[in-house]
Design an enzyme around this catalytic site. Structure first.
Site, PDB file in Angstrom:
ATOM      1  N   ASP A  38     -41.328  35.212 102.883  1.00 35.07           N
ATOM      2  CA  ASP A  38     -41.742  34.468 101.691  1.00 35.07           C
ATOM      3  C   ASP A  38     -43.222  34.077 101.745  1.00 35.07           C
ATOM      4  O   ASP A  38     -43.782  33.906 102.822  1.00 35.07           O
ATOM      5  CB  ASP A  38     -40.856  33.218 101.545  1.00 35.07           C
ATOM      6  CG  ASP A  38     -40.903  32.659 100.131  1.00 35.07           C
ATOM      7  OD1 ASP A  38     -41.198  33.425  99.191  1.00 35.07           O
ATOM      8  OD2 ASP A  38     -40.656  31.451  99.976  1.00 35.07           O
ATOM      9  N   ASN A  40     -45.760  35.672  99.681  1.00 35.46           N
ATOM     10  CA  ASN A  40     -46.707  36.726  99.286  1.00 35.46           C
ATOM     11  C   ASN A  40     -47.575  36.292  98.106  1.00 35.46           C
ATOM     12  O   ASN A  40     -48.787  36.492  98.094  1.00 35.46           O
ATOM     13  CB  ASN A  40     -45.955  37.993  98.852  1.00 35.46           C
ATOM     14  CG  ASN A  40     -45.276  38.691 100.000  1.00 35.46           C
ATOM     15  OD1 ASN A  40     -45.509  38.341 101.151  1.00 35.46           O
ATOM     16  ND2 ASN A  40     -44.424  39.664  99.699  1.00 35.46           N
ATOM     17  N   GLY A  41     -46.930  35.719  97.082  1.00 34.82           N
ATOM     18  CA  GLY A  41     -47.642  35.350  95.851  1.00 34.82           C
ATOM     19  C   GLY A  41     -48.652  34.245  96.110  1.00 34.82           C
ATOM     20  O   GLY A  41     -49.814  34.328  95.679  1.00 34.82           O
ATOM     21  N   SER A  83     -34.360  39.704  95.952  1.00 33.67           N
ATOM     22  CA  SER A  83     -33.066  39.015  95.815  1.00 33.67           C
ATOM     23  C   SER A  83     -32.467  39.266  94.433  1.00 33.67           C
ATOM     24  O   SER A  83     -33.163  39.691  93.498  1.00 33.67           O
ATOM     25  CB  SER A  83     -33.247  37.516  96.043  1.00 33.67           C
ATOM     26  OG  SER A  83     -33.814  36.907  94.891  1.00 33.67           O
ATOM     27  N   THR A  84     -31.175  38.954  94.306  1.00 30.29           N
ATOM     28  CA  THR A  84     -30.515  39.103  92.997  1.00 30.29           C
ATOM     29  C   THR A  84     -31.126  38.130  91.977  1.00 30.29           C
ATOM     30  O   THR A  84     -30.971  38.322  90.776  1.00 30.29           O
ATOM     31  CB  THR A  84     -28.994  38.832  93.110  1.00 30.29           C
ATOM     32  OG1 THR A  84     -28.788  37.657  93.916  1.00 30.29           O
ATOM     33  CG2 THR A  84     -28.261  39.988  93.743  1.00 30.29           C
ATOM     34  N   ASN A  86     -34.463  37.475  91.980  1.00 32.97           N
ATOM     35  CA  ASN A  86     -35.857  37.846  91.720  1.00 32.97           C
ATOM     36  C   ASN A  86     -36.039  38.611  90.402  1.00 32.97           C
ATOM     37  O   ASN A  86     -37.167  38.788  89.932  1.00 32.97           O
ATOM     38  CB  ASN A  86     -36.443  38.653  92.894  1.00 32.97           C
ATOM     39  CG  ASN A  86     -36.724  37.812  94.127  1.00 32.97           C
ATOM     40  OD1 ASN A  86     -36.628  38.282  95.260  1.00 32.97           O
ATOM     41  ND2 ASN A  86     -37.082  36.547  93.940  1.00 32.97           N
ATOM     42  N   TRP A  87     -34.924  39.039  89.752  1.00 34.92           N
ATOM     43  CA  TRP A  87     -35.027  39.681  88.430  1.00 34.92           C
ATOM     44  C   TRP A  87     -35.557  38.704  87.385  1.00 34.92           C
ATOM     45  O   TRP A  87     -35.988  39.105  86.314  1.00 34.92           O
ATOM     46  CB  TRP A  87     -33.661  40.201  87.962  1.00 34.92           C
ATOM     47  CG  TRP A  87     -33.071  41.273  88.812  1.00 34.92           C
ATOM     48  CD1 TRP A  87     -32.052  41.128  89.698  1.00 34.92           C
ATOM     49  CD2 TRP A  87     -33.443  42.666  88.866  1.00 34.92           C
ATOM     50  NE1 TRP A  87     -31.772  42.332  90.307  1.00 34.92           N
ATOM     51  CE2 TRP A  87     -32.605  43.289  89.816  1.00 34.92           C
ATOM     52  CE3 TRP A  87     -34.417  43.435  88.213  1.00 34.92           C
ATOM     53  CZ2 TRP A  87     -32.704  44.642  90.123  1.00 34.92           C
ATOM     54  CZ3 TRP A  87     -34.514  44.786  88.519  1.00 34.92           C
ATOM     55  CH2 TRP A  87     -33.654  45.373  89.459  1.00 34.92           C
ATOM     56  N   ARG A 206     -37.966  32.145 108.456  1.00 34.18           N
ATOM     57  CA  ARG A 206     -38.473  32.053 107.078  1.00 34.18           C
ATOM     58  C   ARG A 206     -39.948  31.674 107.129  1.00 34.18           C
ATOM     59  O   ARG A 206     -40.307  30.661 107.731  1.00 34.18           O
ATOM     60  CB  ARG A 206     -37.717  31.020 106.239  1.00 34.18           C
ATOM     61  CG  ARG A 206     -38.294  30.965 104.811  1.00 34.18           C
ATOM     62  CD  ARG A 206     -37.456  30.201 103.820  1.00 34.18           C
ATOM     63  NE  ARG A 206     -38.012  30.403 102.478  1.00 34.18           N
ATOM     64  CZ  ARG A 206     -37.293  30.476 101.365  1.00 34.18           C
ATOM     65  NH1 ARG A 206     -35.996  30.350 101.413  1.00 34.18           N
ATOM     66  NH2 ARG A 206     -37.876  30.671 100.200  1.00 34.18           N
ATOM     67  N   ARG A 212     -35.153  26.499 103.023  1.00 36.53           N
ATOM     68  CA  ARG A 212     -33.877  26.826 102.378  1.00 36.53           C
ATOM     69  C   ARG A 212     -33.551  28.287 102.675  1.00 36.53           C
ATOM     70  O   ARG A 212     -34.408  29.053 103.101  1.00 36.53           O
ATOM     71  CB  ARG A 212     -33.935  26.571 100.872  1.00 36.53           C
ATOM     72  CG  ARG A 212     -35.076  27.258 100.151  1.00 36.53           C
ATOM     73  CD  ARG A 212     -35.015  27.018  98.638  1.00 36.53           C
ATOM     74  NE  ARG A 212     -36.210  27.520  97.973  1.00 36.53           N
ATOM     75  CZ  ARG A 212     -37.257  26.763  97.656  1.00 36.53           C
ATOM     76  NH1 ARG A 212     -37.266  25.472  97.916  1.00 36.53           N
ATOM     77  NH2 ARG A 212     -38.310  27.310  97.072  1.00 36.53           N
ATOM     78  N   SER A 214     -32.073  30.411 100.298  1.00 35.96           N
ATOM     79  CA  SER A 214     -32.269  31.219  99.085  1.00 35.96           C
ATOM     80  C   SER A 214     -31.283  32.387  98.967  1.00 35.96           C
ATOM     81  O   SER A 214     -31.686  33.521  98.700  1.00 35.96           O
ATOM     82  CB  SER A 214     -33.719  31.724  99.000  1.00 35.96           C
ATOM     83  OG  SER A 214     -34.618  30.640  98.980  1.00 35.96           O
TER      84      SER A 214
HETATM   85  C1  IPE Z   1     -36.561  34.639  98.825  1.00 36.73           C
HETATM   86  O1  IPE Z   1     -37.761  34.182  98.336  1.00 36.73           O
HETATM   87  C2  IPE Z   1     -36.387  36.092  98.457  1.00 36.73           C
HETATM   88  C3  IPE Z   1     -37.235  37.040  99.175  1.00 36.73           C
HETATM   89  C4  IPE Z   1     -38.069  36.745 100.134  1.00 36.73           C
HETATM   90  C5  IPE Z   1     -37.086  38.411  98.758  1.00 36.73           C
HETATM   91  P1  IPE Z   1     -37.863  33.494  96.902  1.00 36.73           P
HETATM   92  O2  IPE Z   1     -39.311  33.216  96.688  1.00 36.73           O
HETATM   93  O3  IPE Z   1     -37.203  34.329  95.878  1.00 36.73           O
HETATM   94  O4  IPE Z   1     -37.037  32.169  97.110  1.00 36.73           O
HETATM   95  P2  IPE Z   1     -37.114  30.779  96.332  1.00 36.73           P
HETATM   96  O5  IPE Z   1     -37.136  31.090  94.860  1.00 36.73           O
HETATM   97  O6  IPE Z   1     -38.380  30.103  96.764  1.00 36.73           O
HETATM   98  O7  IPE Z   1     -35.899  30.032  96.763  1.00 36.73           O
HETATM   99  C1  IPE Z   2     -41.670  36.866  98.756  1.00 36.68           C
HETATM  100  O1  IPE Z   2     -42.855  36.321  98.303  1.00 36.68           O
HETATM  101  C2  IPE Z   2     -41.433  38.261  98.223  1.00 36.68           C
HETATM  102  C3  IPE Z   2     -40.424  38.331  97.133  1.00 36.68           C
HETATM  103  C4  IPE Z   2     -39.678  37.354  96.745  1.00 36.68           C
HETATM  104  C5  IPE Z   2     -40.271  39.620  96.503  1.00 36.68           C
HETATM  105  P1  IPE Z   2     -42.925  35.549  96.913  1.00 36.68           P
HETATM  106  O2  IPE Z   2     -43.238  36.535  95.831  1.00 36.68           O
HETATM  107  O3  IPE Z   2     -41.712  34.745  96.693  1.00 36.68           O
HETATM  108  O4  IPE Z   2     -44.183  34.621  97.136  1.00 36.68           O
HETATM  109  P2  IPE Z   2     -44.291  33.077  96.786  1.00 36.68           P
HETATM  110  O5  IPE Z   2     -43.153  32.394  97.484  1.00 36.68           O
HETATM  111  O6  IPE Z   2     -44.187  32.966  95.301  1.00 36.68           O
HETATM  112  O7  IPE Z   2     -45.609  32.673  97.320  1.00 36.68           O
HETATM  113 MG    MG Z   3     -41.178  32.874  97.226  1.00 35.91          MG
END
Ligand code: IPE
Ligand code: IPE
Ligand code: MG
Length: 263
Positions: A38, A40-41, A83-84, A86-87, A206, A212, A214
């Site tokens: 988690d 990346n963004g 994740s399911t 992330n859509w 994590r 959490r 997730s």
């Molecule tokens: C968990 O990260 C899913 C992946 C790393 C692929 P999320 O960014 O989707 O989780 P939340 O929304 O913070 O719980």
């Molecule tokens: C995890 O990084 C990758 C995916 C869920 C695909 P995020 O994209 O959730 O990055 P943050 O948590 O928003 O920084």
């Molecule tokens: Mg994230």
């Protein structure tokens, strides 16, 4: 002591990733590590880039960590890639991630083969576009005979969906008369999960600072040790992996029982 192969196998090629294993006990290596990759963004935003750039760099980080894990003698890495839930993200980001996974699996397949990595997947395949299913089948086929680390990618994965899927499959077997209700136990249930045949994760990592799970591996992490770091996934390094393993070594895994020294 650098780049030591704990469980050296002649066909397990030493990768170009150097792992500093100073102070690491070869007997403390977890068999299976699950990773919620988690942050990346946030990593990209912090650097003034688009979120998608973080996913691109994050994919490189995974490759480095898989190579390091292979050198350390870890048997399985299960990595949460999509994740399911992330859509729910903007379609542009979803499409980017799908394309990235496809390009990654295609471009890197030769390297995964070279490093003896076996690729597997967990998650619901039905809702994925055809090009994804084709790429995934190709990656499985190309690496199925490899005997090194298993890279188990969780794509369109959700722990609740996985448990529902297993429950439906078991219900069907009961309806068909091939399974009796009284024979449903933990091993039978586990045989109906996507993770069939894999050991449970010893360690769940994590990154990104959130505390959490997730919807990741809800069944399988029943007794996994959890290690978290505020570091965003693109900045995660093999040295941090070693740090997590060292912390894991000091955990007292009681599984509901008592420590051997207090029993
Ligand atoms: C968990 O990260 C899913 C992946 C790393 C692929 P999320 O960014 O989707 O989780 P939340 O929304 O913070 O719980
Ligand atoms: C995890 O990084 C990758 C995916 C869920 C695909 P995020 O994209 O959730 O990055 P943050 O948590 O928003 O920084
Ligand atoms: Mg994230």
């Amino acid at each position: 002591m650098l780049n030591k192969l704990f469980k050296f196998q002649p066909n397990r090629k030493v990768s170009d990733v150097v792992v500093n294993t100073d102070g690491l006990d070869p007997d403390s290596i977890p068999r299976h590590i699950a990773i919620i990759m988690d942050g990346n963004g946030r990593w990209a935003k912090e650097k003034g880039h688009l979120r998608t750039y973080g996913h691109k760099v994050g994919a490189e980080t995974l490759k480095t960590i898989v190579k390091a894990s292979n050198n350390l003698g870890i048997e399985v890495i299960t990595a949460y890639a999509f994740s399911t839930e992330n859509w729910k993200r903007p379609i542009k980001e979803v499409n980017f991630i799908m394309e990235l996974i496809k390009r990654y699996l295609t471009a890197e397949i030769q390297e995964f083969k070279e490093f003896n990595v076996q690729i597997r997947f967990m998650g619901s395949r039905e809702d994925l576009p055809d090009f994804m299913n084709e790429t995934m089948d190709h990656a499985i086929k190309e690496t199925k005979d490899n005997t090194g680390i298993i890279l188990n990618l969780a794509i369109n994965y959700g722990g609740q969906a996985e448990i529902l899927h297993a429950a439906k499959s078991i219900a069907q077997q009961v309806a068909d008369g091939t399974l009796k209700i009284e024979d449903i136990d933990v091993p039978v249930f586990e045989n109906n999960l996507y993770s069939k045949g894999l050991p449970s994760p010893d360690l769940l990592i994590r990154t990104g600072g959130d505390l959490r799970v997730s919807n990741f591996l809800l069944w399988q992490i029943a007794y996994s040790e959890i290690w978290t770091t505020p570091v965003f996934w693109p900045d995660f390094t093999p040295d941090m992996l070693v740090e997590a393993i060292k912390a894991f070594k000091n955990r007292d895994r009681r599984y509901g029982g008592l420590s051997t020294d207090t029993a």
